[in-house]
Write a protein that holds these residues in place. Structure first.
Motif, PDB file in Angstrom:
ATOM      1  N   HIS A  24       0.867  -1.190   0.000  1.00 41.22           N
ATOM      2  CA  HIS A  24       0.000   0.000   0.000  1.00 41.22           C
ATOM      3  C   HIS A  24       0.898   1.232   0.000  1.00 41.22           C
ATOM      4  CE1 HIS A  24      -3.745  -2.190   1.280  1.00 41.22           C
ATOM      5  NE2 HIS A  24      -2.850  -3.037   1.756  1.00 41.22           N
ATOM      6  N   LEU A  56      -6.293  -5.769  12.891  1.00 41.15           N
ATOM      7  CA  LEU A  56      -6.742  -5.227  11.608  1.00 41.15           C
ATOM      8  C   LEU A  56      -7.873  -4.181  11.656  1.00 41.15           C
ATOM      9  CD1 LEU A  56      -6.435  -5.306   8.512  1.00 41.15           C
ATOM     10  CD2 LEU A  56      -8.022  -7.227   8.490  1.00 41.15           C
ATOM     11  N   TRP A 109      -6.885  -1.094  13.606  1.00 39.20           N
ATOM     12  CA  TRP A 109      -5.733  -0.510  12.916  1.00 39.20           C
ATOM     13  C   TRP A 109      -6.194   0.276  11.685  1.00 39.20           C
ATOM     14  CZ3 TRP A 109      -3.615  -1.723   8.016  1.00 39.20           C
ATOM     15  CH2 TRP A 109      -2.311  -1.287   7.789  1.00 39.20           C
ATOM     16  N   LEU A 110      -7.150  -0.314  10.962  1.00 37.13           N
ATOM     17  CA  LEU A 110      -7.682   0.373   9.776  1.00 37.13           C
ATOM     18  C   LEU A 110      -8.442   1.626  10.188  1.00 37.13           C
ATOM     19  CD1 LEU A 110      -9.113  -2.583   7.638  1.00 37.13           C
ATOM     20  CD2 LEU A 110      -7.199  -1.112   7.009  1.00 37.13           C
ATOM     21  N   THR A 165      -5.169   3.851   9.638  1.00 39.73           N
ATOM     22  CA  THR A 165      -4.941   3.736   8.196  1.00 39.73           C
ATOM     23  C   THR A 165      -5.918   4.586   7.388  1.00 39.73           C
ATOM     24  OG1 THR A 165      -4.219   1.525   8.708  1.00 39.73           O
ATOM     25  CG2 THR A 165      -4.553   2.025   6.395  1.00 39.73           C
ATOM     26  N   GLU A 175      -5.105   7.601   4.818  1.00 42.35           N
ATOM     27  CA  GLU A 175      -5.450   7.522   3.387  1.00 42.35           C
ATOM     28  C   GLU A 175      -6.314   8.700   2.946  1.00 42.35           C
ATOM     29  OE1 GLU A 175      -6.625   3.758   1.765  1.00 42.35           O
ATOM     30  OE2 GLU A 175      -4.974   2.688   2.741  1.00 42.35           O
ATOM     31  N   ARG A 205     -11.097  -3.048  -2.214  1.00 43.53           N
ATOM     32  CA  ARG A 205     -10.206  -3.158  -1.051  1.00 43.53           C
ATOM     33  C   ARG A 205     -10.288  -4.529  -0.371  1.00 43.53           C
ATOM     34  NH1 ARG A 205      -8.210   1.462   2.114  1.00 43.53           N
ATOM     35  NH2 ARG A 205      -6.629   0.409   3.319  1.00 43.53           N
ATOM     36  N   PHE A 206     -11.463  -4.891   0.072  1.00 45.23           N
ATOM     37  CA  PHE A 206     -11.788  -6.237   0.570  1.00 45.23           C
ATOM     38  C   PHE A 206     -13.293  -6.318   0.702  1.00 45.23           C
ATOM     39  CE2 PHE A 206     -11.135  -5.719   5.539  1.00 45.23           C
ATOM     40  CZ  PHE A 206     -11.728  -4.469   5.517  1.00 45.23           C
ATOM     41  N   HIS A 266      -7.709  -8.195  -0.783  1.00 41.14           N
ATOM     42  CA  HIS A 266      -7.326  -8.966   0.406  1.00 41.14           C
ATOM     43  C   HIS A 266      -8.261 -10.162   0.490  1.00 41.14           C
ATOM     44  CE1 HIS A 266      -5.999  -4.805   1.352  1.00 41.14           C
ATOM     45  NE2 HIS A 266      -4.989  -5.413   1.931  1.00 41.14           N
ATOM     46  N   GLU A 292      -8.138 -12.867   4.870  1.00 43.64           N
ATOM     47  CA  GLU A 292      -6.935 -12.377   5.553  1.00 43.64           C
ATOM     48  C   GLU A 292      -7.010 -12.514   7.066  1.00 43.64           C
ATOM     49  OE1 GLU A 292      -5.937  -8.236   5.664  1.00 43.64           O
ATOM     50  OE2 GLU A 292      -7.888  -7.622   4.940  1.00 43.64           O
ATOM     51  N   HIS A 332      -2.678 -12.212   1.469  1.00 44.08           N
ATOM     52  CA  HIS A 332      -2.723 -12.902   2.775  1.00 44.08           C
ATOM     53  C   HIS A 332      -3.162 -14.353   2.690  1.00 44.08           C
ATOM     54  CE1 HIS A 332      -1.568  -9.134   4.324  1.00 44.08           C
ATOM     55  NE2 HIS A 332      -2.719  -8.541   4.091  1.00 44.08           N
ATOM     56  N   ILE A 371      -0.617  -7.257  12.417  1.00 41.37           N
ATOM     57  CA  ILE A 371      -2.001  -6.779  12.523  1.00 41.37           C
ATOM     58  C   ILE A 371      -3.045  -7.875  12.316  1.00 41.37           C
ATOM     59  CG2 ILE A 371      -1.499  -4.365  11.941  1.00 41.37           C
ATOM     60  CD1 ILE A 371      -2.721  -5.119   9.123  1.00 41.37           C
TER      61      ILE A 371
HETATM   62  N1  GUN Z   1      -7.734  -5.065   4.632  1.00 38.04           N
HETATM   63  C1  GUN Z   1      -8.402  -3.998   4.179  1.00 38.04           C
HETATM   64  N2  GUN Z   1      -7.599  -2.950   4.038  1.00 38.04           N
HETATM   65  C2  GUN Z   1      -6.385  -3.363   4.415  1.00 38.04           C
HETATM   66  C3  GUN Z   1      -5.134  -2.713   4.474  1.00 38.04           C
HETATM   67  O1  GUN Z   1      -4.957  -1.540   4.184  1.00 38.04           O
HETATM   68  N3  GUN Z   1      -4.097  -3.478   4.889  1.00 38.04           N
HETATM   69  C4  GUN Z   1      -4.255  -4.783   5.241  1.00 38.04           C
HETATM   70  N4  GUN Z   1      -3.194  -5.483   5.597  1.00 38.04           N
HETATM   71  N5  GUN Z   1      -5.421  -5.401   5.208  1.00 38.04           N
HETATM   72  C5  GUN Z   1      -6.474  -4.698   4.794  1.00 38.04           C
END
Ligand code: GUN
Ligand code: FE
Length: 418
Positions: A66, A81, A84-85, A89, A93, A192-193, A219, A222, A259, A288
């Motif tokens: 990223h 995760l 953390w997002l 994150t 962003e 993204r996911f 992802h 993950e 992942h 994470i």
């Molecule tokens: N899953 C959704 N967004 C992210 C990201 O920015 N990093 C990671 N590792 N997993 C995610």
């Protein structure tokens, strides 16, 4: 024709390193012509660039990184995760709406990628089209092989990072059209996911995949949280990977699944069927996500696996350090889980870092005849007490290496600075 002299190491196959001591490597028009233990008579009048004790290896491929998270390296690594997002994150962003900020970060990111010897990368941008276009332009300008994605997210995301389906699809299509003729840095679809994409958005992306013949990166399985959320949001699918298959996203180009730690047999079946590649991101997953890929058993099942830094879920950009870490994690996995009945060798980890990841971009990631000479010259990893073989020097580099051990960098046969 150009001739280089030194030690040479690359992956002959998934399990075997090719190792040449005191040999010659010939390059013509940026492409490897051959490796010779003794200089052929026909080359005797050519100047030889001598690397002495140093080792020539293929440049690395990072299949999950990223770029906008580059300023976040080594921060909030005690979170998991979801938090953390949302706490770190996503707010970071959102700053990529500001082009002054985006330019500065992306310039630094691309420089550092080259410094770490990564010449091929699958890169996530953000939802912002202008910033992501700038990132793609910088990678193209450097001559790196890349897939770059404008991220799509339209549900379960903070308002400052949430698109409407219409905007997301319109901007993505514009991005695909703008870069359709690029040869080195190319666009790729980047939902993204599953937790932050609606079915409608994924369907629309599936139509774009077909119309423009582009692949997808996302992802996949993950974390347990991600897998559970995905299954709640897409009850008509039996597994995470099927969500993308049903949307028609796996048919038209590289399929890159980051992942892939908690796959069901159906996830493996679908990814393999579409010749997809599962990306292990060793540092990120222990920080994470707190899960470890079944690397050895996925390989045994014939799935392509490779490595990613996942900056900034992972804290280190160098894929060489991820190769060492992949071996460590594989041992832990096989020790604690009976299903994983062996751990991977260093040769397998190096294959993931070079030839396997490189295969997504074309003839890169090896030093065999016909491959593009994207290569690094590694030195300063000898031992004062032991005589190391070239392969041992490479192994040590993947555990103890710093960018200062990369003495030279060749991109398509041309030396570039670091
Ligand atoms: N899953 C959704 N967004 C992210 C990201 O920015 N990093 C990671 N590792 N997993 C995610
Ligand atoms: Fe990631």
């Amino acid at each position: 024709m150009e001739v280089f002299h030194g030690n040479i190491v690359y992956s002959r196959s998934e399990k075997e390193l090719a190792e040449y001591t005191d040999s010659y490597l010939a390059v013509e028009n940026g492409v490897i012509e051959g490796i010779y233990p003794v200089l052929p008579d026909a080359f005797c009048n050519l100047p030889v660039t001598d690397f002495g004790e140093d080792v020539i290896i293929p440049a690395f491929s990072d299949l999950h990184v990223h770029a906008p998270q580059y300023p976040q390296r080594g921060l909030a690594m005690d979170e998991l995760l979801s938090d953390w997002l949302s706490r770190y994150t996503f707010p970071l962003e959102s700053k990529f709406a500001d082009m002054t900020f985006a330019r500065a970060v992306y310039d630094a990111f691309v420089e550092d990628l080259v410094r770490h010897g990564t010449f091929h990368a699958a890169v996530f941008g953000t939802i912002h089209p202008e910033a992501t276009a700038y990132l793609l332009d910088r990678l193209e300008e450097k001559g790196l092989s890349a897939y770059v994605g404008k991220v799509n997210m339209d549900v379960n995301s903070p308002a400052f990072l949430c698109e409407t389906v219409e905007t997301s699809l319109r901007e993505t299509e514009r991005f695909l059209v703008q870069y359709s003729s690029n040869r080195k840095a190319r666009p790729i679809l980047t939902p993204r996911f599953a937790p932050c994409c609606s079915r409608e958005l994924l369907r629309g992306l599936g139509e774009l995949a077909k119309k423009y013949e582009v692949g997808v990166q996302t992802h996949l399985v993950e974390s347990l949280w991600e897998k559970k959320t995905a299954m709640e949001l897409f009850p008509q699918c039996t597994c995470d990977t099927e969500i993308y298959q049903q949307a028609g996203l796996l048919e038209n180009g590289p399929v890159i699944g980051a992942h892939f730690i908690f796959p069901d047999p159906e996830d493996i079946y679908i990814l393999k069927k579409h010749n997809g590649i599962a990306v292990q991101c060793p540092d990120a997953t222990v920080s994470i996500i707190a899960g470890i890929m079944q690397t050895a058993s996925l390989m045994e099942q014939g799935l392509r696996v490779c490595l990613g830094s996942d900056i900034a879920g992972g804290h280190r950009l160098g894929i060489f350090s991820q190769a060492g870490r992949a071996v460590q994690l594989s041992k832990v996995k096989s020790f604690y889980e009976a299903k994983e009945n062996r751990s991977i060798s260093f040769a397998e980890a190096f294959y993931m870092a070079t030839k396997s990841g490189g295969s997504v971009f074309g003839k890169v990631g090896s030093l065999e005849k016909g491959y593009v000479f994207d290569a690094l010259v590694i030195g300063g990893v000898s031992d004062p007490f032991l005589e190391l073989t070239p392969a041992q020097k490479v192994e040590r580099f993947c555990y103890l290496g710093e960018t200062s051990h990369i003495h030279r960098r060749y991109l398509a046969g041309q030396e570039i600075g670091g």
